[in-house]
Design a protein around this motif. Sequence first.
Motif, PDB file in Angstrom:
ATOM      1  N   THR A  32      -2.770  -7.047  -2.835  1.00  0.00           N
ATOM      2  CA  THR A  32      -3.655  -5.879  -2.794  1.00  0.00           C
ATOM      3  C   THR A  32      -2.857  -4.576  -2.781  1.00  0.00           C
ATOM      4  O   THR A  32      -3.205  -3.629  -3.490  1.00  0.00           O
ATOM      5  CB  THR A  32      -4.567  -5.948  -1.550  1.00  0.00           C
ATOM      6  OG1 THR A  32      -5.284  -7.185  -1.590  1.00  0.00           O
ATOM      7  CG2 THR A  32      -5.548  -4.798  -1.525  1.00  0.00           C
ATOM      8  N   SER A  33      -1.777  -4.528  -2.011  1.00  0.00           N
ATOM      9  CA  SER A  33      -0.996  -3.288  -1.918  1.00  0.00           C
ATOM     10  C   SER A  33      -0.461  -2.878  -3.288  1.00  0.00           C
ATOM     11  O   SER A  33      -0.438  -1.691  -3.634  1.00  0.00           O
ATOM     12  CB  SER A  33       0.154  -3.426  -0.917  1.00  0.00           C
ATOM     13  OG  SER A  33       1.073  -4.435  -1.335  1.00  0.00           O
ATOM     14  N   PHE A  81      -0.299  -0.353   4.513  1.00  0.00           N
ATOM     15  CA  PHE A  81      -0.685  -1.749   4.341  1.00  0.00           C
ATOM     16  C   PHE A  81       0.111  -2.579   5.344  1.00  0.00           C
ATOM     17  O   PHE A  81       1.072  -3.253   4.980  1.00  0.00           O
ATOM     18  CB  PHE A  81      -0.363  -2.240   2.924  1.00  0.00           C
ATOM     19  CG  PHE A  81      -1.281  -1.736   1.861  1.00  0.00           C
ATOM     20  CD1 PHE A  81      -2.418  -2.442   1.502  1.00  0.00           C
ATOM     21  CD2 PHE A  81      -0.993  -0.554   1.210  1.00  0.00           C
ATOM     22  CE1 PHE A  81      -3.259  -1.984   0.501  1.00  0.00           C
ATOM     23  CE2 PHE A  81      -1.829  -0.085   0.202  1.00  0.00           C
ATOM     24  CZ  PHE A  81      -2.961  -0.797  -0.151  1.00  0.00           C
ATOM     25  N   GLN A 107      -5.505   1.326   5.404  1.00  0.00           N
ATOM     26  CA  GLN A 107      -6.288   0.635   4.386  1.00  0.00           C
ATOM     27  C   GLN A 107      -7.440  -0.175   4.999  1.00  0.00           C
ATOM     28  O   GLN A 107      -7.480  -0.400   6.200  1.00  0.00           O
ATOM     29  CB  GLN A 107      -5.382  -0.286   3.575  1.00  0.00           C
ATOM     30  CG  GLN A 107      -4.656   0.404   2.456  1.00  0.00           C
ATOM     31  CD  GLN A 107      -5.576   0.938   1.376  1.00  0.00           C
ATOM     32  OE1 GLN A 107      -5.480   2.094   0.998  1.00  0.00           O
ATOM     33  NE2 GLN A 107      -6.465   0.124   0.850  1.00  0.00           N
ATOM     34  N   CYS A 131     -10.414   1.626   1.862  1.00  0.00           N
ATOM     35  CA  CYS A 131      -9.487   1.456   0.746  1.00  0.00           C
ATOM     36  C   CYS A 131      -9.390   2.761  -0.033  1.00  0.00           C
ATOM     37  O   CYS A 131     -10.408   3.298  -0.482  1.00  0.00           O
ATOM     38  CB  CYS A 131      -9.956   0.330  -0.165  1.00  0.00           C
ATOM     39  SG  CYS A 131      -8.893   0.138  -1.618  1.00  0.00           S
TER      40      CYS A 131
END
Length: 143
Positions: A32-33, A81, A107, A131
């Motif tokens: 995701t990062s 993150f 996040q 996010c």
Amino acid sequence: MVQNPSNEVRRQLLEGSKTIAVVGLSNKPDRTSYMVSAAMQNAGYRIIPVNPVIAGETVLGEKVLASLSEIVEQVDIVNVFRRSEDILPVAEETRKMKHKPKVFWMQQGISNDEAAKLVGEDGIEVVNDLCIKVDHALLRIGK
């Protein structure tokens, strides 16, 4: 619980920002990062990867730094993150940065009231459990 800035304030913060230091940015494209940072880079932001495990590598075309303290230029947003329980040292390091960022952004799924209070004392806006990529799209930045 940390109260996030209003949609309008977050929109202004994102529109007024150019550089994002991403703490915990992975070199794995399926993380995701990485995906969020790539999207923000594609939206025109400069990404500065911060991850001591892969320091010295290149991610998204940028050299990975070991810590926020290595950053010499102005950073507008510190985007984090890391697990909620690992946020406090990041907040402490953010306060010591050469140029104070406008925003400390935790996040989605990440929240730490103590860290938020700490950076907030320095006048840094805190965004909690959101996010940045989703906010950027929902708030229609640059539209």
